[in-house]
Design an enzyme around this catalytic site. Structure first.
Site, PDB file in Angstrom:
ATOM      1  N   CYS A  70       0.896  -1.346  -0.053  1.00 16.05           N
ATOM      2  CA  CYS A  70       0.161  -0.028  -0.007  1.00 16.05           C
ATOM      3  C   CYS A  70       0.944   1.203   0.025  1.00 16.05           C
ATOM      4  CB  CYS A  70      -0.906   0.030   1.080  1.00 16.05           C
ATOM      5  SG  CYS A  70      -1.708   1.373   1.495  1.00 16.05           S
ATOM      6  N   CYS A 108       0.052   4.034   2.628  1.00 17.86           N
ATOM      7  CA  CYS A 108       0.571   3.494   3.757  1.00 17.86           C
ATOM      8  C   CYS A 108       2.150   3.697   4.087  1.00 17.86           C
ATOM      9  CB  CYS A 108       0.382   1.992   4.045  1.00 17.86           C
ATOM     10  SG  CYS A 108      -1.338   1.478   3.969  1.00 17.86           S
TER      11      CYS A 108
END
Length: 139
Positions: free
Chosen positions: A66, A69
């Site tokens: 991700c 993230c």
């Protein structure tokens, strides 16, 4: 020959595999002490669900793949730790899907704030530093 040169020139803090490639060793710093990175379910239960702890814990549910993230976690590290009023815990959803499901993590990144063992607030998606500080002000 090259491997012998590398081994003789290695720094004291590095260790080497049989291939002669350095493996970094990590040391805990003062800031890292109140960051619980890559927590498992036991660590999560002991710290985030601790009813006796008045210091809120931000649980960052993330995945290695991700991209948002990867940008959000360093921002969270910057506003948490021993000098702040908050601790940070990261949980990899690929390794702990049951924990992510329990807290209804359906998108990444998801940050859940725990205080006294209970969920106090939550946000989904990337937030900038100003939005993170607003979020912390609501706890």
């Amino acid at each position: 020959m090259f491997t012998q040169l590398v081994r003789s020139a290695r720094p004291a803090t590095a260790s080497f595999r049989s291939t002669g490639v350095a493996v970094r060793t990590f040391h805990s710093t003062r800031i890292a002490r109140d960051h619980f990175l890559d927590a498992n379910e036991d660590a999560f239960t002991k710290r985030a669900l601790d009813e006796s702890s008045a210091k809120p814990v931000l649980v960052d549910f993330y995945a290695a793949w991700c991209q948002p993230c990867r940008v959000l976690t360093p921002l969270l590290k910057g506003v948490t730790g021993p000098e702040s009023d908050y601790d940070l815990m990261t949980v990899d959803v690929d390794e702990h899907p049951d924990l992510a499901a329990k807290y209804k993590v359906t998108a990444l990144p998801t940050v859940v704030a725990f205080k006294n063992g209970a969920v106090k607030n939550k946000f989904v998606g990337f937030k900038g530093l100003a939005d993170i500080n607003k979020f912390l002000g609501l706890l």
